[in-house]
Design a protein around this motif. Structure first.
Motif, PDB file in Angstrom:
ATOM      1  N   ALA A  16       0.845  -1.196   0.000  1.00 23.91           N
ATOM      2  CA  ALA A  16       0.000   0.000   0.000  1.00 23.91           C
ATOM      3  C   ALA A  16       0.878   1.242   0.000  1.00 23.91           C
ATOM      4  O   ALA A  16       2.027   1.199   0.454  1.00 23.91           O
ATOM      5  N   ARG A  18       0.141   4.060   1.695  1.00 29.63           N
ATOM      6  CA  ARG A  18       0.226   4.493   3.086  1.00 29.63           C
ATOM      7  C   ARG A  18       0.965   3.409   3.872  1.00 29.63           C
ATOM      8  O   ARG A  18       0.576   2.248   3.819  1.00 29.63           O
ATOM      9  N   LEU A  75       4.828   0.928  -6.564  1.00 24.60           N
ATOM     10  CA  LEU A  75       3.494   0.319  -6.521  1.00 24.60           C
ATOM     11  C   LEU A  75       2.906   0.205  -7.927  1.00 24.60           C
ATOM     12  O   LEU A  75       2.302  -0.814  -8.270  1.00 24.60           O
ATOM     13  N   ALA A 137      -2.414   8.583  -2.370  1.00 24.23           N
ATOM     14  CA  ALA A 137      -2.796   7.534  -1.416  1.00 24.23           C
ATOM     15  C   ALA A 137      -4.234   7.090  -1.662  1.00 24.23           C
ATOM     16  O   ALA A 137      -4.531   5.888  -1.683  1.00 24.23           O
ATOM     17  N   ASP A 141      -4.517   3.355  -2.834  1.00 24.06           N
ATOM     18  CA  ASP A 141      -4.972   2.467  -1.759  1.00 24.06           C
ATOM     19  C   ASP A 141      -6.489   2.285  -1.726  1.00 24.06           C
ATOM     20  O   ASP A 141      -6.966   1.190  -1.448  1.00 24.06           O
ATOM     21  N   ASP A 142      -7.200   3.352  -2.004  1.00 22.46           N
ATOM     22  CA  ASP A 142      -8.652   3.284  -1.866  1.00 22.46           C
ATOM     23  C   ASP A 142      -9.357   3.009  -3.196  1.00 22.46           C
ATOM     24  O   ASP A 142     -10.236   2.167  -3.264  1.00 22.46           O
ATOM     25  N   HIS A 144      -7.783   2.342  -6.298  1.00 23.52           N
ATOM     26  CA  HIS A 144      -7.040   1.474  -7.226  1.00 23.52           C
ATOM     27  C   HIS A 144      -7.111   2.013  -8.660  1.00 23.52           C
ATOM     28  O   HIS A 144      -7.234   1.253  -9.610  1.00 23.52           O
TER      29      HIS A 144
END
Length: 175
Positions: A16, A18, A75, A137, A141-142, A144
């Protein structure tokens, strides 16, 4: 530990954007203490070489995860989504105009030797960069949303470079 594991796996962290920097630092020190070449000074050649390879691998992984821009790029790489940083330099006009304004303000302050104005620009840009990392982030992370995240990473590459230029200008004013 598997040598070819991704950086997050090496440090036993979730994949992730974060991440808990204190946990990363702790795990880095812990792993380095186990693989550091000094611990293998009296070992055989193969063990010393392997220790050096592991230490190098752990350092590389740590540096990548520690820095937000490199972490975001990594990432995207893991998701097989190339940011095309070298090929895709197209940016929205408003972003480019904003960049020109930042650069002009920094150049003027540097030419005038206005250290305080450079500091003000530095702090404003740092705040803007922090906000953009928060956006990344959310995108990574949330949501995608790799396409939007890649676009934001390309923009942050410009902003991080600009921040370094402002830092250089501040250092030049101090001399």
């Amino acid at each position: 530990m598997e040598f070819n594991a991704d950086h997050f796996t090496l440090f036993e962290l979730p994949v992730a954007f974060r991440l808990n920097a204190a946990v990363l630092d702790h795990r880095y020190r812990e792993i380095q203490s186990r693989v550091h070449p000094d611990r293998f000074a009296s070992a055989g050649e193969a063990e010393r070489r392997l220790s050096l390879q592991w230490a190098t691998r752990i350092n590389e992984a740590y540096q990548t995860l520690k820095k937000p821009l490199s972490r975001a790029k990594y990432l995207l790489h893991l998701a097989a989504h190339d940011i095309e940083g070298d090929n895709n330099t197209l940016m929205p006009a408003d972003f480019l105009i904003e960049q020109m304004e930042w650069r002009e303000a920094a150049a003027e302050a540097r030419a005038a030797g206005e250290h305080h104005e450079l500091e003000r620009l530095h702090h404003r840009l740092q705040r803007d960069i922090r906000e953009r990392y928060e956006e990344i982030a959310v995108l990574l992370d949330d949501g995608h949303d790799l396409e939007q995240a890649a676009d934001r990473v390309r923009r942050l590459m410009f902003l991080e470079k600009l921040l370094a230029e402002i830092d250089d200008a501040m250092a030049a004013c101090e001399e």
